[in-house]
Design a protein around this motif. Sequence first.
Motif, short mmCIF file in Angstrom:
data_model
loop_
_atom_site.label_atom_id
_atom_site.label_comp_id
_atom_site.label_asym_id
_atom_site.label_seq_id
_atom_site.Cartn_x
_atom_site.Cartn_y
_atom_site.Cartn_z
N TYR A 1 0.81 -1.22 0.00
CA TYR A 1 0.00 0.00 0.00
C TYR A 1 0.84 1.27 0.00
O TYR A 1 0.48 2.26 -0.66
N VAL A 2 1.95 1.29 0.73
CA VAL A 2 2.67 2.54 1.00
C VAL A 2 3.12 3.23 -0.28
O VAL A 2 2.85 4.42 -0.49
N PHE A 3 3.80 2.50 -1.14
CA PHE A 3 4.33 3.13 -2.36
C PHE A 3 3.21 3.64 -3.26
O PHE A 3 3.28 4.75 -3.80
N ASP A 4 2.16 2.83 -3.41
CA ASP A 4 1.03 3.26 -4.25
C ASP A 4 0.35 4.49 -3.65
O ASP A 4 -0.06 5.40 -4.38
N TYR A 5 0.22 4.52 -2.33
CA TYR A 5 -0.42 5.67 -1.69
C TYR A 5 0.41 6.94 -1.89
O TYR A 5 -0.14 8.00 -2.23
N LEU A 6 1.73 6.85 -1.69
CA LEU A 6 2.58 8.02 -1.85
C LEU A 6 2.61 8.48 -3.31
O LEU A 6 2.65 9.69 -3.58
N THR A 7 2.58 7.54 -4.24
CA THR A 7 2.53 7.91 -5.66
C THR A 7 1.25 8.67 -5.97
O THR A 7 1.26 9.68 -6.69
N LYS A 8 0.14 8.20 -5.41
CA LYS A 8 -1.14 8.86 -5.64
C LYS A 8 -1.20 10.21 -4.92
O LYS A 8 -1.73 11.19 -5.46
N ARG A 9 -0.63 10.27 -3.73
CA ARG A 9 -0.70 11.51 -2.94
C ARG A 9 0.10 12.63 -3.59
O ARG A 9 -0.35 13.78 -3.65
N PHE A 10 1.32 12.31 -4.06
CA PHE A 10 2.18 13.34 -4.66
C PHE A 10 2.08 13.40 -6.18
O PHE A 10 2.74 14.22 -6.81
N ASN A 11 1.27 12.47 -6.72
CA ASN A 11 1.05 12.45 -8.17
C ASN A 11 2.36 12.36 -8.94
O ASN A 11 2.52 12.95 -10.01
N SER A 12 3.32 11.63 -8.36
CA SER A 12 4.62 11.48 -9.02
C SER A 12 5.32 10.26 -8.45
O SER A 12 5.47 10.13 -7.23
N LYS A 13 5.75 9.38 -9.33
CA LYS A 13 6.46 8.19 -8.89
C LYS A 13 7.84 8.54 -8.36
O LYS A 13 8.32 7.94 -7.40
N GLU A 14 8.50 9.55 -8.97
CA GLU A 14 9.83 9.94 -8.54
C GLU A 14 9.80 10.51 -7.12
O GLU A 14 10.65 10.18 -6.28
N ILE A 15 8.81 11.36 -6.85
CA ILE A 15 8.70 11.92 -5.49
C ILE A 15 8.36 10.83 -4.49
O ILE A 15 8.86 10.82 -3.35
N ALA A 16 7.52 9.88 -4.90
CA ALA A 16 7.16 8.77 -4.01
C ALA A 16 8.40 7.96 -3.64
O ALA A 16 8.59 7.57 -2.48
N ILE A 17 9.27 7.70 -4.62
CA ILE A 17 10.51 6.97 -4.34
C ILE A 17 11.38 7.77 -3.38
O ILE A 17 11.97 7.23 -2.43
N GLU A 18 11.46 9.08 -3.60
CA GLU A 18 12.27 9.93 -2.72
C GLU A 18 11.74 9.90 -1.29
O GLU A 18 12.52 9.79 -0.32
N ILE A 19 10.43 9.99 -1.13
CA ILE A 19 9.83 9.95 0.20
C ILE A 19 10.07 8.59 0.86
O ILE A 19 10.35 8.50 2.06
N CYS A 20 9.99 7.53 0.08
CA CYS A 20 10.20 6.18 0.63
C CYS A 20 11.63 6.02 1.16
O CYS A 20 11.84 5.44 2.23
N TYR A 21 12.61 6.53 0.41
CA TYR A 21 13.99 6.46 0.89
C TYR A 21 14.18 7.29 2.16
O TYR A 21 14.92 6.90 3.07
N ASN A 22 13.52 8.42 2.23
CA ASN A 22 13.62 9.25 3.43
C ASN A 22 12.89 8.62 4.61
O ASN A 22 13.31 8.78 5.76
N ILE A 23 11.79 7.92 4.32
CA ILE A 23 11.12 7.18 5.39
C ILE A 23 12.04 6.10 5.93
O ILE A 23 12.15 5.89 7.15
N LYS A 24 12.71 5.41 5.03
CA LYS A 24 13.66 4.36 5.44
C LYS A 24 14.76 4.94 6.33
O LYS A 24 15.10 4.39 7.38
N ASP A 25 15.30 6.08 5.93
CA ASP A 25 16.36 6.72 6.72
C ASP A 25 15.84 7.19 8.07
O ASP A 25 16.48 6.98 9.11
#
Length: 457
Positions: A211-235
């Motif tokens: 769910y997380v990646f799909d939700y962030l992609t939908k929320r920011f309307n960008s797959k690149e931003i979603a990936i960036e947020i996911c890496y920052n969540i990991k950190d």
Amino acid sequence: MHSNLLMQCRRQLLIWIKSLIDTECAYTKVELREDFDKLKLECDNLKNETSFLRTNFLELIDNCKFLIDQTTEILIERDNYYSEWEFSRNILTPRPDWNKCSHLITQWKNLSLGKTSEQLVDILINEINHENMEKKDTEYFSMMINNKNELSQKNMFIEQLCIDISSEEKFIKNRHMRRRITGLLIKEIWSNKLFDENRLEEKTNIKLTDYVFDYLTKRFNSKEIAIEICYNIKDACNRYQNRYEINLFWQILTGQIEENVYYYEMKEFARILQYLIKLCPHSSSQSLLSTIRWSDLVTALHELYPNWTNERISLLIIAAERDLKQSSKERNDLEFLLLFTEDDEGHIGEFLMTIRQQLKLDKIEYIEKIKDLLIGYPLISINQFKQAVELVDPNISKEELQRYINWVFELEKISLTSNKEAILSKTNENIQLIKQIQKRDFEEIILRLECCSCFMH
């Protein structure tokens, strides 16, 4: 003449001899009067002493009961004095709770051991400076490489963040997410996930890893931003792993802990809240001013958790006193809804934290019972594990038992791996065959069970 007289004398002699023998036989069991009197006197003395001892014994029992009651009252009074003293100390002489730093700084207990307040402040300053230096050195993250040989060890969330080996190396900007922002984002993800699940017609559960990646992609309307947020969540989750809510989210997201652990806690909190609302005279009102008596709270906790001892319940009452900043000995009613509030990061109060600790103790006891039945077997099959759980928890449903088995033996992961590698077909017979032959090491079973939401039904 003489012979007749002699015969009469002999007859008379025999009669006297017989009479003498009969007399001796009749008096063989007869005691002397003097001995009888002595024995009777001793018997009377023993009866008097027995009666005296019985009276003293009954008096001692009464005194013992009185002392037990007095001791119990003294212990209760001592606990009350301690609670009042601690409450008064916190109000009259407020001091910083240095233990809160353990949620932010790793190894805080070792760093703060035997230090004064001034030294503790210096430690905090050094840790802050050290963190700022680390931030300057790590402005970007390098993307993870997708290693196909390790697909079975990764979940969907990690897989979506990886790039192929043949791709060019890419870097992700480090946003240096603070703890508050991390907590807010995690709380938002949980809330929207529950909302999306309830909105579905089939009411199916969506895995957090999917769910997380799909939700962030939908929320920011960008797959690149979603990936960036996911890496920052990991950190951020790695930096704030001492924070329970953040660490639990990350462990669920990476498949280390079963997702139902989070939902079980929330359901228990909701169950307690609903029970207390029913006790409220104005149960229809949702105002924070709704109150109940302290005695009602104690009774409710005993009814909700009948196996918990008085000591465990008293810990909850003390935690509630700290949350509400009032003593249970006061005749004021408590605004129980305040016990279930949380801040914007999802942090709960001491009362719910103590509930969480007590539930964890129940879980440890539950696992220990299963462990005692399985110990001694180096490899444990699904049937052995199933039998042990049913012996410990005979009221468990088939669905719950299957959930245990799926998590402990990672059946879903095995099925997914088999499908990816095209080793086995997708027929139900082959899946059942996997379940029958699958065995796991004893220590792996216990470790997986500790990361599962298991409890007595």
